[in-house]
Design an enzyme around this catalytic site. Sequence first.
Site, short mmCIF file in Angstrom:
data_model
loop_
_atom_site.label_atom_id
_atom_site.label_comp_id
_atom_site.label_asym_id
_atom_site.label_seq_id
_atom_site.Cartn_x
_atom_site.Cartn_y
_atom_site.Cartn_z
CB CYS A 131 -0.92 0.00 1.22
SG CYS A 131 -1.91 1.51 1.37
CB CYS A 134 -0.30 2.35 4.12
SG CYS A 134 -1.93 1.83 3.63
CG ASP A 135 3.66 1.08 4.56
OD1 ASP A 135 3.34 1.51 5.67
OD2 ASP A 135 3.42 -0.07 4.18
#
Length: 303
Positions: A131, A134-135
């Site tokens: 993701c 997300c990261d």
Amino acid sequence: MIEKELAIIGGGAAGSSAAIYADRSNIDSIIVTEEFGGQLMLTKKIENYLGVPEASGADLSSKFEEHVKKYDVDIEKSRVEKVVKKEDSYLLRTESDDIKAKSVIVATGTKARKLDVPGEEEFNNKGIAYCAVCDGPLYQDEEVAIIGGGYAGTEAALYMSDIAEKVYLINYNGELSGEPITLEKIPEKDNIELIGNADTQKFFGGEFLEGLRYEDRETGEEEELEVSAAFIEIGRIPNSKIVDFVEKNERGKILTDEKQATSEPGVFAAGDVSDIPKEQAIVAAGQGTVASLEAKKYLQENL
């Protein structure tokens, strides 16, 4: 054991919508989910959900939970491990308690698809992620790779182009696919380099990921890239294994009709876990609504 008329599995757009309409239809129901929002929790910005011009995935997920809690729907924060078919009902085996229900709506969404190549597990959360939203912010001004040239991959590449110094977009095929607006923007980004016809072979590094090797599918030669992170964006797998008595397609998605009914009477499916033509939150919410209203009809006819 908990006994209900209707059990809804999943707290994303489909499951939350189904829960709201279940109570509005006076169904004694329960929603079982580990967290509200589902896949939306992994989305940084949402601009296409009706009535919400712009919101983060976390904010919209929070609104789902807040909305559901306004109704008299039981909420079980747990994971369903298996749905078992009984003679006149269905048994949900969860981490916390068993739930017996006359009808079930499966709205469990999907999970990330893996490459299954050497080094992938070793460097998971050590440079490899599934993701970018997300990261991705962890790799400010670094060189990264996005693996996958479809809808998810192109969106991730465009997102990372504003964060990373260099983005390698590695595509197994020669041409990209995805949203037309995204495909138009990618060539405008000087720091995105497309590597087409590339088959990722291996990830390598020390304590953390340092790079990857891929095979040029046209020449057969192996090439190497040094990157700090690799985001694998090659699609998603439906979370449908918990229900093994309904018909599914070749991808494992649950087959449904226009009423969201499955091949098993009393069991409905909605959202990305179903054979939905367009995986969008607003479509899933509509499917959840239909599934709930049809579950009410089923219960009226069979209770």
